[in-house]
Design a protein around this motif. Structure first.
Motif, PDB file in Angstrom:
ATOM      1  N   ARG A  79      97.999  13.074  62.306  1.00 38.44           N
ATOM      2  CA  ARG A  79      97.324  14.199  62.961  1.00 38.44           C
ATOM      3  C   ARG A  79      98.148  14.761  64.111  1.00 38.44           C
ATOM      4  O   ARG A  79      97.856  15.836  64.631  1.00 38.44           O
ATOM      5  CB  ARG A  79      95.962  13.755  63.499  1.00 38.44           C
ATOM      6  N   ALA A 106      94.743   8.393  54.911  1.00 32.83           N
ATOM      7  CA  ALA A 106      93.473   9.075  54.648  1.00 32.83           C
ATOM      8  C   ALA A 106      92.372   8.473  55.503  1.00 32.83           C
ATOM      9  O   ALA A 106      92.475   7.339  55.964  1.00 32.83           O
ATOM     10  CB  ALA A 106      93.115   8.944  53.171  1.00 32.83           C
ATOM     11  N   GLY A 107      91.336   9.259  55.701  1.00 29.07           N
ATOM     12  CA  GLY A 107      90.161   8.762  56.435  1.00 29.07           C
ATOM     13  C   GLY A 107      88.933   8.917  55.556  1.00 29.07           C
ATOM     14  O   GLY A 107      88.824   9.893  54.813  1.00 29.07           O
ATOM     15  N   ASN A 108      88.030   7.970  55.641  1.00 26.70           N
ATOM     16  CA  ASN A 108      86.845   8.063  54.802  1.00 26.70           C
ATOM     17  C   ASN A 108      85.709   7.228  55.375  1.00 26.70           C
ATOM     18  O   ASN A 108      85.947   6.202  56.011  1.00 26.70           O
ATOM     19  CB  ASN A 108      87.168   7.555  53.390  1.00 26.70           C
ATOM     20  N   PHE A 109      84.508   7.692  55.179  1.00 23.69           N
ATOM     21  CA  PHE A 109      83.300   6.913  55.446  1.00 23.69           C
ATOM     22  C   PHE A 109      82.174   7.612  54.710  1.00 23.69           C
ATOM     23  O   PHE A 109      82.247   8.807  54.426  1.00 23.69           O
ATOM     24  CB  PHE A 109      83.003   6.816  56.956  1.00 23.69           C
ATOM     25  N   ASP A 115      73.902  14.270  58.362  1.00 23.94           N
ATOM     26  CA  ASP A 115      74.197  13.411  59.520  1.00 23.94           C
ATOM     27  C   ASP A 115      75.650  13.515  59.970  1.00 23.94           C
ATOM     28  O   ASP A 115      76.059  12.818  60.908  1.00 23.94           O
ATOM     29  CB  ASP A 115      73.899  11.945  59.179  1.00 23.94           C
ATOM     30  N   LEU A 116      76.423  14.324  59.281  1.00 25.39           N
ATOM     31  CA  LEU A 116      77.852  14.434  59.630  1.00 25.39           C
ATOM     32  C   LEU A 116      78.054  15.551  60.638  1.00 25.39           C
ATOM     33  O   LEU A 116      77.673  16.695  60.389  1.00 25.39           O
ATOM     34  CB  LEU A 116      78.666  14.724  58.354  1.00 25.39           C
ATOM     35  N   SER A 117      78.657  15.217  61.775  1.00 17.30           N
ATOM     36  CA  SER A 117      78.907  16.267  62.773  1.00 17.30           C
ATOM     37  C   SER A 117      80.108  17.099  62.320  1.00 17.30           C
ATOM     38  O   SER A 117      80.967  16.613  61.579  1.00 17.30           O
ATOM     39  CB  SER A 117      79.210  15.643  64.134  1.00 17.30           C
ATOM     40  N   ASN A 119      82.576  17.692  63.948  1.00 20.21           N
ATOM     41  CA  ASN A 119      83.792  16.989  64.369  1.00 20.21           C
ATOM     42  C   ASN A 119      84.170  15.865  63.399  1.00 20.21           C
ATOM     43  O   ASN A 119      85.345  15.616  63.146  1.00 20.21           O
ATOM     44  CB  ASN A 119      83.612  16.426  65.790  1.00 20.21           C
ATOM     45  N   GLY A 120      83.149  15.209  62.840  1.00 24.71           N
ATOM     46  CA  GLY A 120      83.415  14.192  61.818  1.00 24.71           C
ATOM     47  C   GLY A 120      84.058  14.823  60.587  1.00 24.71           C
ATOM     48  O   GLY A 120      85.000  14.284  60.007  1.00 24.71           O
ATOM     49  N   VAL A 124      88.305  14.200  59.207  1.00 23.72           N
ATOM     50  CA  VAL A 124      88.838  13.809  57.897  1.00 23.72           C
ATOM     51  C   VAL A 124      89.748  14.902  57.327  1.00 23.72           C
ATOM     52  O   VAL A 124      90.797  14.601  56.742  1.00 23.72           O
ATOM     53  CB  VAL A 124      87.679  13.426  56.943  1.00 23.72           C
ATOM     54  N   ILE A 127      93.105  14.481  59.045  1.00 27.06           N
ATOM     55  CA  ILE A 127      93.953  13.388  58.546  1.00 27.06           C
ATOM     56  C   ILE A 127      94.479  13.735  57.147  1.00 27.06           C
ATOM     57  O   ILE A 127      95.692  13.746  56.904  1.00 27.06           O
ATOM     58  CB  ILE A 127      93.166  12.056  58.477  1.00 27.06           C
ATOM     59  N   PRO A 214      90.726  -1.037  51.383  1.00 25.06           N
ATOM     60  CA  PRO A 214      89.805  -0.641  52.452  1.00 25.06           C
ATOM     61  C   PRO A 214      88.794   0.380  51.938  1.00 25.06           C
ATOM     62  O   PRO A 214      87.622   0.353  52.302  1.00 25.06           O
ATOM     63  CB  PRO A 214      90.716  -0.007  53.512  1.00 25.06           C
ATOM     64  N   LYS A 218      84.751  -0.016  52.198  1.00 24.91           N
ATOM     65  CA  LYS A 218      83.982   0.944  53.000  1.00 24.91           C
ATOM     66  C   LYS A 218      82.995   1.740  52.160  1.00 24.91           C
ATOM     67  O   LYS A 218      81.921   2.105  52.608  1.00 24.91           O
ATOM     68  CB  LYS A 218      84.930   1.956  53.672  1.00 24.91           C
TER      69      LYS A 218
HETATM   70  N1  COA Z   1      79.287   8.422  59.980  1.00 23.53           N
HETATM   71  C1  COA Z   1      79.176   9.632  60.582  1.00 23.53           C
HETATM   72  N2  COA Z   1      80.121  10.134  61.428  1.00 23.53           N
HETATM   73  C2  COA Z   1      81.211   9.379  61.663  1.00 23.53           C
HETATM   74  C3  COA Z   1      81.397   8.104  61.068  1.00 23.53           C
HETATM   75  C4  COA Z   1      80.374   7.634  60.190  1.00 23.53           C
HETATM   76  N3  COA Z   1      80.472   6.457  59.565  1.00 23.53           N
HETATM   77  N4  COA Z   1      82.589   7.607  61.506  1.00 23.53           N
HETATM   78  C5  COA Z   1      83.126   8.515  62.323  1.00 23.53           C
HETATM   79  N5  COA Z   1      82.297   9.580  62.409  1.00 23.53           N
HETATM   80  C6  COA Z   1      82.488  10.791  63.234  1.00 23.53           C
HETATM   81  C7  COA Z   1      82.384  10.427  64.680  1.00 23.53           C
HETATM   82  O1  COA Z   1      81.030  10.338  65.110  1.00 23.53           O
HETATM   83  C8  COA Z   1      83.153  11.557  65.345  1.00 23.53           C
HETATM   84  O2  COA Z   1      82.380  12.733  65.413  1.00 23.53           O
HETATM   85  P1  COA Z   1      81.604  13.165  66.815  1.00 23.53           P
HETATM   86  O3  COA Z   1      82.684  13.320  67.828  1.00 23.53           O
HETATM   87  O4  COA Z   1      80.922  14.438  66.471  1.00 23.53           O
HETATM   88  O5  COA Z   1      80.662  12.035  67.103  1.00 23.53           O
HETATM   89  C9  COA Z   1      84.262  11.830  64.335  1.00 23.53           C
HETATM   90  O6  COA Z   1      83.803  11.299  63.080  1.00 23.53           O
HETATM   91  C10 COA Z   1      85.556  11.177  64.701  1.00 23.53           C
HETATM   92  O7  COA Z   1      85.333   9.794  64.835  1.00 23.53           O
HETATM   93  P2  COA Z   1      86.336   8.816  65.607  1.00 23.53           P
HETATM   94  O8  COA Z   1      85.828   7.424  65.460  1.00 23.53           O
HETATM   95  O9  COA Z   1      86.599   9.338  66.975  1.00 23.53           O
HETATM   96  O10 COA Z   1      87.673   9.030  64.755  1.00 23.53           O
HETATM   97  P3  COA Z   1      88.951   8.152  64.664  1.00 23.53           P
HETATM   98  O11 COA Z   1      90.076   9.094  64.741  1.00 23.53           O
HETATM   99  O12 COA Z   1      88.960   6.993  65.591  1.00 23.53           O
HETATM  100  O13 COA Z   1      88.851   7.510  63.182  1.00 23.53           O
HETATM  101  C11 COA Z   1      88.041   7.815  60.958  1.00 23.53           C
HETATM  102  C12 COA Z   1      88.988   8.279  62.030  1.00 23.53           C
HETATM  103  C13 COA Z   1      86.604   8.043  61.396  1.00 23.53           C
HETATM  104  C14 COA Z   1      88.320   8.616  59.681  1.00 23.53           C
HETATM  105  C15 COA Z   1      88.195   6.305  60.655  1.00 23.53           C
HETATM  106  O14 COA Z   1      87.282   5.936  59.658  1.00 23.53           O
HETATM  107  C16 COA Z   1      89.588   5.924  60.250  1.00 23.53           C
HETATM  108  O15 COA Z   1      90.435   5.743  61.094  1.00 23.53           O
HETATM  109  N6  COA Z   1      89.864   5.771  58.954  1.00 23.53           N
HETATM  110  C17 COA Z   1      91.166   5.417  58.414  1.00 23.53           C
HETATM  111  C18 COA Z   1      91.074   4.333  57.412  1.00 23.53           C
HETATM  112  C19 COA Z   1      90.246   4.678  56.228  1.00 23.53           C
HETATM  113  O16 COA Z   1      89.223   5.333  56.305  1.00 23.53           O
HETATM  114  N7  COA Z   1      90.647   4.201  55.075  1.00 23.53           N
HETATM  115  C20 COA Z   1      89.920   4.436  53.859  1.00 23.53           C
HETATM  116  C21 COA Z   1      90.679   5.341  52.991  1.00 23.53           C
HETATM  117  S1  COA Z   1      89.800   5.622  51.478  1.00 23.53           S
END
Ligand code: COA
Length: 305
Positions: A79, A106-109, A115-117, A119-120, A124, A127, A214, A218
């Protein structure tokens, strides 16, 4: 008898098909990215892995080196533009050139859309989509034909790790579906522009569910996993190896005529749907129904047949 996992660890490709190539893999320290790093290395490539966590990188690099692979770990977040620039520069400084860029970070949840902001959602996309574009953009001058350390007619190649979520619609992954749709679009646009101008092939891989990643831990809660086979008949867990073999194919000359495609490696899962009628029933009634409908006068309601 040979165990399945042992059998699968043997590559069908020659071990020198990537000899002398330099690969940079984002998200290369864990999961699918690590297996891609390992297999590119085992087939002769020098490997630079990029990730955010120093400890993960260190352990990945020692595992690669223990297998005789020349590897380095470079800390950075896709990023951040300055991280992307620095990591690409350091890869070239260390190994002299860049041939293969794999965008695996990649990022995922799982989250219901309501419920997704925003910013959330943006996180993603930042990333997966923007990060992929940034890495491609920073790598261009090294991947293009005639770039540093490269033949004047031969460009490098890019692999973007995608998904199949957006082919239809996926529950609780609106952010990742949107992000990967953008990634696939990047793959095609860059394949056209950079393939034409710079001899760079750009392809993607869309993995199905892969065990021990991962992503699986997740995204696949245990209670869902036990029922999933009933709903999705083609559901079968893949191995990281399956994805890495696709990467070796696409990155090597075996894939030299493939450009702009995203290879789905999921056992056909995305096509999966429950069988609505048993095969035996179809075999029994199909011809009889056809025969009757041919014999019936035009206009006879089918319910009367
Ligand atoms: N449900 C809803 N929102 C979520 C969430 C969840 N499970 N996890 C994160 N978010 C939201 C946060 O609330 C935040 O939004 P907000 O500021 O409006 O509250 C935003 O996403 C960013 O979250 P943050 O934790 O600050 O981001 P980060 O940069 O530390 O992490 C992620 C990035 C969230 C993508 C993290 O899961 C990550 O690092 N993932 C990499 C590894 C991965 O996912 N691998 C799987 C690949 S398939």
């Amino acid at each position: 008898m040979e165990s399945l996992s042992h059998f699968h660890s043997i590559s069908p490709f020659k071990d020198d098909i990537l000899k002398g190539k330099v690969a940079l893999i984002t998200g290369g320290g864990s999961g699918i990215g690590f297996e891609i790093s390992t297999q590119l290395g085992k087939h002769g490539a020098f490997v630079a892995i990029m990730g955010r966590r120093r400890n993960v990188l260190d352990s990945a690099v020692s595992q690669l080196q223990a297998q005789g692979i020349k590897a380095i770990g470079l800390e950075g977040d896709v990023r951040k533009n300055e991280d992307a620039t620095r990591v690409v520069e350091m890869t070239v400084k260390h190994f002299g050139k860049l041939d293969i860029l794999v965008n695996g970070a990649a990022g995922n949840f799982l989250v219901p859309a309501e419920d997704l902001s925003p910013n959330g959602f943006r996180t993603v996309l930042d990333i997966d989509s923007v990060g992929t574009f940034t890495m491609c953009h920073e790598s261009l001058k090294y991947l293009k034909k005639g770039g540093p350390g490269r033949d004047s007619a031969v460009g490098g190649t890019i692999l973007n790790i995608s998904a199949t979520l957006h082919y239809t619609a996926s529950w609780y992954q609106i952010h990742v579906s949107a992000a990967k749709a953008a990634v696939d679009s990047l793959t095609r646009s860059l394949a056209l522009e950079w393939g034409t101008d710079y001899d760079i092939r750009v392809n993607g891989i869309a993995p199905g569910p892969i065990e021990g990643t991962p992503g699986m831990s997740k995204l696949g809660p245990d209670e869902a996993k036990s029922k999933i086979g009933d709903m999705l008949p083609l559901y079968k867990l893949g191995e990281r190896w399956d994805i890495a073999m696709a990467a070796v194919y696409l990155a090597s000359d075996a894939g030299k005529y493939v450009n702009g495609t995203t290879l789905v490696v999921d056992n056909g899962l995305w096509l999966s749907r429950p069988r609505h009628i048993q095969k035996k029933v179809v075999q029994e009634i199909s011809r009889a129904v056809e025969r009757r409908s041919r014999e019936a006068p035009v206009g006879t309601p089918t319910s009367k047949l």
